[in-house]
Design a protein around this motif. Structure first.
Motif, PDB file in Angstrom:
ATOM      1  N   ASP A   1     -22.449  55.392   4.511  1.00 48.70           N
ATOM      2  CA  ASP A   1     -23.592  55.440   5.424  1.00 48.70           C
ATOM      3  C   ASP A   1     -24.869  55.185   4.622  1.00 48.70           C
ATOM      4  N   ASP A   2     -25.968  54.992   5.319  1.00 46.48           N
ATOM      5  CA  ASP A   2     -27.229  54.597   4.679  1.00 46.48           C
ATOM      6  C   ASP A   2     -27.795  55.664   3.755  1.00 46.48           C
ATOM      7  N   SER A   3     -27.343  56.899   3.918  1.00 46.53           N
ATOM      8  CA  SER A   3     -27.886  57.979   3.096  1.00 46.53           C
ATOM      9  C   SER A   3     -27.245  58.047   1.708  1.00 46.53           C
ATOM     10  N   GLN A   4     -26.142  57.299   1.505  1.00 47.27           N
ATOM     11  CA  GLN A   4     -25.430  57.340   0.238  1.00 47.27           C
ATOM     12  C   GLN A   4     -25.721  56.089  -0.606  1.00 47.27           C
ATOM     13  N   ASN A   5     -25.526  56.242  -1.902  1.00 50.15           N
ATOM     14  CA  ASN A   5     -25.650  55.089  -2.793  1.00 50.15           C
ATOM     15  C   ASN A   5     -24.363  54.263  -2.758  1.00 50.15           C
ATOM     16  N   PHE A   6     -24.499  53.009  -3.123  1.00 50.63           N
ATOM     17  CA  PHE A   6     -23.321  52.173  -3.260  1.00 50.63           C
ATOM     18  C   PHE A   6     -22.457  52.687  -4.408  1.00 50.63           C
ATOM     19  N   ARG A   7     -21.147  52.603  -4.273  1.00 49.90           N
ATOM     20  CA  ARG A   7     -20.237  52.994  -5.342  1.00 49.90           C
ATOM     21  C   ARG A   7     -19.212  51.877  -5.556  1.00 49.90           C
ATOM     22  N   VAL A   8     -18.876  51.618  -6.795  1.00 55.99           N
ATOM     23  CA  VAL A   8     -17.882  50.597  -7.125  1.00 55.99           C
ATOM     24  C   VAL A   8     -16.496  51.135  -6.821  1.00 55.99           C
ATOM     25  N   ILE A   9     -15.706  50.376  -6.052  1.00 58.12           N
ATOM     26  CA  ILE A   9     -14.368  50.826  -5.684  1.00 58.12           C
ATOM     27  C   ILE A   9     -13.264  49.917  -6.244  1.00 58.12           C
ATOM     28  N   GLU A  10     -13.632  48.811  -6.841  1.00 55.63           N
ATOM     29  CA  GLU A  10     -12.673  47.924  -7.513  1.00 55.63           C
ATOM     30  C   GLU A  10     -13.446  46.914  -8.347  1.00 55.63           C
ATOM     31  N   SER A  11     -12.922  46.598  -9.529  1.00 55.56           N
ATOM     32  CA  SER A  11     -13.570  45.612 -10.395  1.00 55.56           C
ATOM     33  C   SER A  11     -12.491  44.941 -11.234  1.00 55.56           C
ATOM     34  N   ALA A  12     -12.507  43.616 -11.266  1.00 56.90           N
ATOM     35  CA  ALA A  12     -11.443  42.890 -11.958  1.00 56.90           C
ATOM     36  C   ALA A  12     -11.976  41.616 -12.599  1.00 56.90           C
ATOM     37  N   LYS A  13     -11.314  41.229 -13.682  1.00 57.58           N
ATOM     38  CA  LYS A  13     -11.615  39.968 -14.344  1.00 57.58           C
ATOM     39  C   LYS A  13     -11.285  38.819 -13.401  1.00 57.58           C
ATOM     40  N   GLY A  14     -12.201  37.831 -13.303  1.00 59.07           N
ATOM     41  CA  GLY A  14     -12.010  36.734 -12.362  1.00 59.07           C
ATOM     42  C   GLY A  14     -11.507  35.462 -13.015  1.00 59.07           C
ATOM     43  N   LEU A  15     -11.337  34.444 -12.212  1.00 58.90           N
ATOM     44  CA  LEU A  15     -10.939  33.136 -12.709  1.00 58.90           C
ATOM     45  C   LEU A  15     -12.059  32.519 -13.542  1.00 58.90           C
ATOM     46  N   THR A  16     -11.693  31.711 -14.506  1.00 58.10           N
ATOM     47  CA  THR A  16     -12.690  30.920 -15.213  1.00 58.10           C
ATOM     48  C   THR A  16     -12.987  29.668 -14.401  1.00 58.10           C
ATOM     49  N   LEU A  17     -14.125  29.066 -14.668  1.00 58.54           N
ATOM     50  CA  LEU A  17     -14.438  27.792 -14.029  1.00 58.54           C
ATOM     51  C   LEU A  17     -15.099  26.886 -15.050  1.00 58.54           C
ATOM     52  N   ARG A  18     -14.933  25.609 -14.847  1.00 59.42           N
ATOM     53  CA  ARG A  18     -15.545  24.618 -15.722  1.00 59.42           C
ATOM     54  C   ARG A  18     -16.344  23.653 -14.871  1.00 59.42           C
ATOM     55  N   LYS A  19     -17.576  23.428 -15.281  1.00 61.73           N
ATOM     56  CA  LYS A  19     -18.466  22.531 -14.550  1.00 61.73           C
ATOM     57  C   LYS A  19     -18.544  21.219 -15.310  1.00 61.73           C
ATOM     58  N   ARG A  20     -18.391  20.122 -14.595  1.00 58.69           N
ATOM     59  CA  ARG A  20     -18.471  18.793 -15.197  1.00 58.69           C
ATOM     60  C   ARG A  20     -19.439  17.941 -14.390  1.00 58.69           C
ATOM     61  N   THR A  21     -20.403  17.345 -15.062  1.00 61.07           N
ATOM     62  CA  THR A  21     -21.345  16.466 -14.367  1.00 61.07           C
ATOM     63  C   THR A  21     -20.723  15.103 -14.183  1.00 61.07           C
ATOM     64  N   THR A  22     -21.176  14.389 -13.178  1.00 64.85           N
ATOM     65  CA  THR A  22     -20.695  13.036 -12.918  1.00 64.85           C
ATOM     66  C   THR A  22     -21.757  12.055 -13.382  1.00 64.85           C
ATOM     67  N   GLY A  23     -21.383  11.157 -14.274  1.00 66.35           N
ATOM     68  CA  GLY A  23     -22.334  10.168 -14.777  1.00 66.35           C
ATOM     69  C   GLY A  23     -23.114  10.691 -15.964  1.00 66.35           C
ATOM     70  N   ILE A  24     -23.834   9.802 -16.614  1.00 64.93           N
ATOM     71  CA  ILE A  24     -24.608  10.122 -17.812  1.00 64.93           C
ATOM     72  C   ILE A  24     -26.071   9.822 -17.537  1.00 64.93           C
ATOM     73  N   THR A  25     -26.921  10.815 -17.770  1.00 65.03           N
ATOM     74  CA  THR A  25     -28.342  10.626 -17.527  1.00 65.03           C
ATOM     75  C   THR A  25     -29.035  10.171 -18.804  1.00 65.03           C
ATOM     76  N   LYS A  26     -30.256   9.699 -18.663  1.00 63.92           N
ATOM     77  CA  LYS A  26     -31.010   9.244 -19.829  1.00 63.92           C
ATOM     78  C   LYS A  26     -31.369  10.399 -20.745  1.00 63.92           C
ATOM     79  N   ASN A  27     -31.545  11.578 -20.143  1.00 65.51           N
ATOM     80  CA  ASN A  27     -31.911  12.756 -20.930  1.00 65.51           C
ATOM     81  C   ASN A  27     -30.924  13.879 -20.610  1.00 65.51           C
ATOM     82  N   PRO A  28     -29.692  13.816 -21.165  1.00 67.35           N
ATOM     83  CA  PRO A  28     -28.659  14.786 -20.802  1.00 67.35           C
ATOM     84  C   PRO A  28     -29.053  16.202 -21.208  1.00 67.35           C
TER      85      PRO A  28
END
Length: 422
Positions: A378-405
């Motif tokens: 309820d609004d009178s209580q603080n948030f509490r963590v009830i589960e926490s887990a390591k997530g998936l990794t992600l890799r970001k790749r740009t498309t194309g090559i810019t003049k100033n990478p």
């Protein structure tokens, strides 16, 4: 080829035929032929070695495509037999591809093994002029750089000695000095610096960095020494069984090569306790997570992340919220995505939720994630963590090559534009 591109590889494959043409003597050839004819083991094979079938072939490189820009310092890593040396031999035109096309812009200097391009009977000085002539330089052009080459090589006392009397370390020092100082736009190095002493290795790494940054030369470097890859390269390619499995951030590439347990996956089942934080009052049990419609964890420039999380309620839950934390390879926090009060459910229920996440502002590189579920009765209580887990990794790749990478040292998130006010 694009304006800033110096090497373009399109659908290149290299195939080799296994086996040998002959054993080295007529007697042994006849023995092998008769054994095969009578169905007996070949007496000339080593113990444990299997005979190759006639026409059996090996694909050293399998349909790879790649673009390398002017001024890039590209590391190429992978296990033995991954195709690294084969790729450099194709780029150095030592051998031709079985399929595909390789295009160049500029002169290439390569060091594929100790003493490559040197004539054993010639002196060190004569080999410097020979290498310059191969690159199309005139005698006067080579003479203008001669003193710099000799000084850098640390071989002044032996420069007029035939190189057949050089040690492997002296070979490398002179060969690198020649490659670094003569006028070539592309330098290709295949593990040769491992022969030299540590002081000279450091000197070579700094020289290659300065050539790329100050003279806009392109460097391709193969090594099993990850420290030299980190110090030299601003881009790294991982090869495995003739295929490119990663191309991008150096630290992320090294992590993949070394086989981190949370590397390249797009699905995880939480059946091991080490993937979760210890929480005293868990109200939710995260079971599975996956990227929707993905065969890997690589996202291109404007591709959203579609994520599915599946869990079971351990208790009655109301006003469930989720925080997805993102950090870089050094585990430094980058940003978080927040979604509040999106679910309520009864104990024992299982549920799967799908999310669309905008990661367009992330730069090229690799990232870790963590899923933190929290709730508020309820609004009178603080948030509490009830589960926490390591997530998936992600890799970001740009498309194309810019003049100033974008440089990794600038950060991991692209913010809004800057405007000049009148």
């Amino acid at each position: 080829m694009k304006d800033n591109c110096v090497i373009e590889i399109k659908n290149v494959s290299k195939q080799y035929k296994l086996g040998v043409i002959g054993t080295g003597s007529l007697r042994r050839d006849l023995q092998s032929w008769w054994a095969k004819k009578t169905g007996k083991p070949d007496p000339n094979l080593e113990i444990g070695e299997r005979p190759h079938k006639k026409g059996e072939r090996f694909l050293a490189l399998d349909n790879i495509s790649l673009e390398i820009s002017r001024g890039e310092r590209v590391g190429i890593i992978g296990a033995n037999g991954a195709g690294k040396s084969t790729l450099l031999k194709l780029l150095s035109r030592v051998t031709a591809p079985s399929e595909g096309v390789i295009s160049y812009r500029g002169r290439i200097t390569s060091m594929l093994e100790v003493g490559t391009g040197f004539h054993a009977e010639l002196t060190g000085r004569e080999n410097i002029f020979l290498k310059g002539a191969i690159l199309g330089m005139t005698k006067s052009e080579v003479e203008s750089k001669l003193s710099q080459i000799i000084e850098f090589s640390e071989c002044e006392k032996f420069i007029d000695t035939p190189v057949k009397r050089y040690s492997s370390g002296m070979f490398v020092k002179l060969a690198f000095a020649v490659a670094a100082h003569l006028d070539s736009e592309i330098m290709i190095m295949d593990e040769v610096l491992a022969v030299g002493d540590m002081k000279f290795q450091k000197k070579c790494i700094e020289k290659m960095r300065s050539l790329a940054l100050e003279q806009n030369r392109t460097v391709l470097y193969v090594s099993h020494n990850m420290n030299t890859i980190r110090r030299l390269c601003n881009r790294c390619i991982v090869l495995d069984k003739g295929k490119i499995i990663y191309d991008g951030d150096v630290d992320e590439a090294i992590k993949i090569y070394l086989g981190s347990d949370d590397g390249n996956f797009c699905f995880a089942k939480y059946d091991k306790p080490e993937y979760k934080d210890r929480i005293e009052n868990r109200e939710l049990d995260l079971k599975t997570v996956k990227y929707i419609g993905k065969a890997d964890n690589i996202f291109t420039q404007n591709e959203p992340m579609l994520l599915e999380l599946g869990w079971e309620n351990l208790k009655d839950i109301s006003n469930l919220s989720l925080r997805i934390e993102v950090s870089n390879y050094q585990r430094v926090p980058i940003t978080s995505f927040l979604l509040e009060n999106f679910y309520s459910g009864k104990a024992g229920e299982s549920f799967k939720a799908q999310f669309k996440i905008d990661i367009s502002n992330f730069t090229t590189g690799g990232y870790y994630t963590r899923y933190v579920f929290y709730a508020q009765n309820d609004d009178s209580q603080n948030f509490r963590v009830i589960e926490s887990a390591k997530g998936l990794t992600l890799r970001k790749r740009t498309t194309g090559i810019t003049k100033n990478p974008w440089q990794k040292s600038w950060g991991s998130v692209v913010v809004g534009k800057i405007e000049l006010l009148d």
